[in-house]
Design an enzyme around this catalytic site. Structure first.
Site, short mmCIF file in Angstrom:
data_model
loop_
_atom_site.label_atom_id
_atom_site.label_comp_id
_atom_site.label_asym_id
_atom_site.label_seq_id
_atom_site.Cartn_x
_atom_site.Cartn_y
_atom_site.Cartn_z
N TYR A 1 1.00 -1.26 -0.33
CA TYR A 1 0.38 -0.03 0.02
C TYR A 1 0.80 1.20 -0.39
O TYR A 1 0.50 2.06 -0.47
CB TYR A 1 -0.94 -0.13 1.02
CG TYR A 1 -1.57 1.14 1.45
CD1 TYR A 1 -2.78 0.83 0.21
CD2 TYR A 1 -1.52 1.81 2.74
CE1 TYR A 1 -3.79 2.40 0.68
CE2 TYR A 1 -2.17 3.14 2.32
CZ TYR A 1 -3.36 3.45 1.47
OH TYR A 1 -4.13 4.65 1.44
N GLU B 1 -11.58 5.71 4.54
CA GLU B 1 -11.15 7.02 5.58
C GLU B 1 -12.29 7.29 6.78
O GLU B 1 -11.75 7.15 8.32
CB GLU B 1 -10.59 8.19 5.13
CG GLU B 1 -9.60 8.42 4.10
CD GLU B 1 -8.06 7.67 5.09
OE1 GLU B 1 -7.85 7.83 6.46
OE2 GLU B 1 -7.07 7.50 4.58
N TRP C 1 -5.48 1.87 10.32
CA TRP C 1 -5.44 2.05 8.73
C TRP C 1 -5.37 0.76 8.15
O TRP C 1 -5.98 -0.40 6.91
CB TRP C 1 -4.82 2.76 7.86
CG TRP C 1 -5.10 2.47 6.28
CD1 TRP C 1 -4.08 2.01 5.19
CD2 TRP C 1 -5.74 2.81 5.91
NE1 TRP C 1 -4.47 2.50 4.24
CE2 TRP C 1 -5.63 2.62 4.23
CE3 TRP C 1 -7.34 3.40 6.27
CZ2 TRP C 1 -6.74 2.76 3.42
CZ3 TRP C 1 -7.89 3.74 5.30
CH2 TRP C 1 -8.01 3.85 4.14
#
Length: 181
Positions: A16, A38, A46
């Site tokens: 990522y 988000e 995350w």
């Protein structure tokens, strides 16, 4: 050269960091997806969202705003029962609301990118990276004015970082240079 500290060693997180985070994105669907994810991430890591992202995409119709805007109370119940996503009613309902708000815009991309700040010097240390800025505060205010939810200035700044509106890769991180070229 070392990549940014937050990428750690998890292969999913490293990929990522190296291939997505900070790369400029202008596609409305991709921006809608990331803004919603988000929001789901708020209060979580995350990495948790990355691990569930494929399932999120599946149950939220590929984050197609047109389809998500048509979700009903039955869909909310279906999503609340799905262990493959974050089962938070407020966040699920916000995603549906955000789809409807997205459809009222001419372009989510045009709106979002109109709040991109001018480039700044590369951060040298994690402490050089803010959690929010005047630009993220202004964009958050505008998104809320247009009916979006779960879009506070810190969430919006994380969105701006990930979608390439700002480049917060540390000085010396190979990904930073790849973005600037």
């Amino acid at each position: 050269m070392a990549r940014c500290w937050w990428a750690g060693s998890d292969p999913l997180y490293v990929a990522y960091h190296d291939e997505e985070w900070g790369r400029p994105v202008r596609d409305d669907r991709a921006l809608f997806e990331k803004l919603c994810l988000e929001g789901f991430q708020a209060g979580l890591s995350w990495l948790t969202i990355l691990r569930k992202r494929a399932r999120f995409r599946e149950v939220f119709a590929g984050f197609d705003p047109q389809q998500v805007a048509g979700f009903t109370d039955d869909d909310v119940q279906r999503l609340l029962a799905d262990p493959g996503i974050v089962r938070n009613r407020s966040k699920i309902e916000a995603t549906i609301t955000n789809a409807r708000a997205t459809l009222r815009l001419d372009s989510l991309s045009a709106l979002v990118w109109s709040y991109a700040p001018p480039p700044r010097s590369a951060p040298v240390a994690p402490s050089d990276i803010p959690s929010q800025t005047a630009h993220s505060q202004a964009l958050a205010t505008e998104l809320k004015r247009r009916g979006f939810r779960f879009v506070g200035p810190t969430t919006v700044y994380a969105f701006m970082q990930s979608m390439g509106l700002v480049n917060d890769h540390l000085a010396g991180c190979p990904a930073r240079g790849a973005i600037q070229t």
